[in-house]
Design an enzyme around this catalytic site. Structure first.
Site, PDB file in Angstrom:
ATOM      1  N   LYS A 122       0.834  -1.215   0.000  1.00 44.00           N
ATOM      2  CA  LYS A 122       0.000   0.000   0.000  1.00 44.00           C
ATOM      3  C   LYS A 122       0.872   1.270   0.000  1.00 44.00           C
ATOM      4  CE  LYS A 122      -3.944  -2.316   2.245  1.00 44.00           C
ATOM      5  NZ  LYS A 122      -4.920  -2.264   3.370  1.00 44.00           N
ATOM      6  N   TYR A 150     -12.225  -2.369  -3.623  1.00 47.64           N
ATOM      7  CA  TYR A 150     -12.744  -2.533  -2.262  1.00 47.64           C
ATOM      8  C   TYR A 150     -14.277  -2.413  -2.230  1.00 47.64           C
ATOM      9  CZ  TYR A 150      -8.249  -2.723   0.258  1.00 47.64           C
ATOM     10  OH  TYR A 150      -7.031  -3.105   0.774  1.00 47.64           O
ATOM     11  N   ASN A 166      -2.070   0.313   6.775  1.00 46.46           N
ATOM     12  CA  ASN A 166      -1.532  -0.946   7.313  1.00 46.46           C
ATOM     13  C   ASN A 166      -0.677  -1.730   6.316  1.00 46.46           C
ATOM     14  OD1 ASN A 166      -3.590  -1.837   5.725  1.00 46.46           O
ATOM     15  ND2 ASN A 166      -4.763  -2.823   7.356  1.00 46.46           N
ATOM     16  N   HIS A 223      -2.086  -5.435   1.524  1.00 43.43           N
ATOM     17  CA  HIS A 223      -3.354  -6.141   1.315  1.00 43.43           C
ATOM     18  C   HIS A 223      -3.035  -7.554   0.871  1.00 43.43           C
ATOM     19  CE1 HIS A 223      -7.161  -7.507  -0.347  1.00 43.43           C
ATOM     20  NE2 HIS A 223      -6.445  -7.923  -1.380  1.00 43.43           N
ATOM     21  N   GLU A 225      -9.453 -11.054  -7.641  1.00 40.35           N
ATOM     22  CA  GLU A 225      -8.550  -9.902  -7.451  1.00 40.35           C
ATOM     23  C   GLU A 225      -7.389  -9.943  -8.434  1.00 40.35           C
ATOM     24  OE1 GLU A 225      -7.493  -9.777  -3.311  1.00 40.35           O
ATOM     25  OE2 GLU A 225      -9.525  -9.292  -2.686  1.00 40.35           O
TER      26      GLU A 225
HETATM   27  P1  RTP Z   1      -7.017  -5.889   3.300  1.00 35.29           P
HETATM   28  O1  RTP Z   1      -8.323  -6.246   2.621  1.00 35.29           O
HETATM   29  O2  RTP Z   1      -6.546  -4.508   2.936  1.00 35.29           O
HETATM   30  O3  RTP Z   1      -5.988  -6.955   3.046  1.00 35.29           O
HETATM   31  O4  RTP Z   1      -7.208  -5.885   4.873  1.00 35.29           O
HETATM   32  P2  RTP Z   1      -7.956  -6.959   5.762  1.00 35.29           P
HETATM   33  O5  RTP Z   1      -8.488  -8.070   4.916  1.00 35.29           O
HETATM   34  O6  RTP Z   1      -7.029  -7.314   6.873  1.00 35.29           O
HETATM   35  O7  RTP Z   1      -9.137  -6.094   6.353  1.00 35.29           O
HETATM   36  P3  RTP Z   1     -10.578  -5.765   5.731  1.00 35.29           P
HETATM   37  O8  RTP Z   1     -11.584  -6.088   6.769  1.00 35.29           O
HETATM   38  O9  RTP Z   1     -10.724  -6.414   4.379  1.00 35.29           O
HETATM   39  O10 RTP Z   1     -10.543  -4.202   5.571  1.00 35.29           O
HETATM   40  C1  RTP Z   1      -9.945  -3.572   4.445  1.00 35.29           C
HETATM   41  C2  RTP Z   1      -9.129  -2.393   4.908  1.00 35.29           C
HETATM   42  O11 RTP Z   1     -10.010  -1.399   5.434  1.00 35.29           O
HETATM   43  C3  RTP Z   1      -9.403  -0.756   6.530  1.00 35.29           C
HETATM   44  N1  RTP Z   1     -10.203  -0.915   7.717  1.00 35.29           N
HETATM   45  N2  RTP Z   1     -10.390   0.045   8.557  1.00 35.29           N
HETATM   46  N3  RTP Z   1     -11.236   1.612  10.748  1.00 35.29           N
HETATM   47  C4  RTP Z   1     -11.615   0.347  10.671  1.00 35.29           C
HETATM   48  O12 RTP Z   1     -12.306  -0.199  11.511  1.00 35.29           O
HETATM   49  C5  RTP Z   1     -11.160  -0.438   9.521  1.00 35.29           C
HETATM   50  N4  RTP Z   1     -11.452  -1.688   9.319  1.00 35.29           N
HETATM   51  C6  RTP Z   1     -10.828  -1.997   8.141  1.00 35.29           C
HETATM   52  C7  RTP Z   1      -8.043  -1.390   6.759  1.00 35.29           C
HETATM   53  O13 RTP Z   1      -7.072  -0.563   6.163  1.00 35.29           O
HETATM   54  C8  RTP Z   1      -8.160  -2.706   6.045  1.00 35.29           C
HETATM   55  O14 RTP Z   1      -6.897  -3.153   5.582  1.00 35.29           O
HETATM   56 MG    MG Z   2      -9.645  -7.717   3.196  1.00 34.36          MG
END
Ligand code: RTP
Ligand code: MG
Length: 143
Positions: A11, A51, A114, A117, A128
């Site tokens: 990212k 997203y 973070n 991804h 994807e």
């Molecule tokens: P990613 O898709 O980016 O790999 O991350 P992930 O699976 O670990 O998390 P996901 O639930 O898919 O969420 C996508 C991205 O959204 C942001 N996020 N912010 N503020 C919040 O509560 C929150 N929750 C998610 C994070 O940047 C996350 O990577």
């Molecule tokens: Mg995710």
């Protein structure tokens, strides 16, 4: 165990910190091979489309703004159990909860920024990967 492919995005925060090589090295150290890679500055539409599953979530607007705040490195990783192996070394979404030694623990500052991804299922990985790469752009290893 099956050989799988998964999508990785380094990212904008991690690209900005000059951490592409450091993160690629984590992939290679667990046997994940890079079979396609491209640096890209996502458009708003591309980030929103990628997203889309989160479009109703309160953090969606900030997530899209962050993802277009600088270039990203999009890669396809191949290896045994690649989807789960990649998710394991990424660490928890919130770097404050990420296990020591994971990419997010070592390279990320906050849940909003973070570092990486990774696809969260084999089915999502297929979708994807095709969002960013044509089949002919993937380079499976021959040795
Ligand atoms: P990613 O898709 O980016 O790999 O991350 P992930 O699976 O670990 O998390 P996901 O639930 O898919 O969420 C996508 C991205 O959204 C942001 N996020 N912010 N503020 C919040 O509560 C929150 N929750 C998610 C994070 O940047 C996350 O990577
Ligand atoms: Mg995710």
């Amino acid at each position: 165990m099956a050989v799988e492919r998964t999508l990785s995005i380094i990212k904008p925060d991690a690209v900005g910190k000059n951490a592409i090589g450091g993160i690629y090295s984590r992939f290679e150290s667990v046997g994940l091979r890079i079979v396609a890679a491209r640096m890209k500055h996502l458009t708003q539409k591309e980030a929103e489309g990628f997203y889309a599953v989160h479009s109703e979530r309160p953090f969606f607007k900030d997530l899209v703004s962050f993802m277009i705040s600088g270039p990203v490195m999009v890669s396809v990783l191949e290896g045994e159990n690649a989807v789960a192996v990649h998710r394991d070394i990424m660490g928890a979404t919130n770097p404050k909860q990420a296990a020591p030694g994971t990419i997010r623990a070592d390279f990320a500052e906050s849940i909003d920024e973070n570092a990486v991804h990774g696809s969260d299922s084999l089915e999502n990985a297929k979708n994807e990967i095709s969002y960013f790469f044509r089949v002919t752009e993937l380079c499976p290893r021959t040795r």
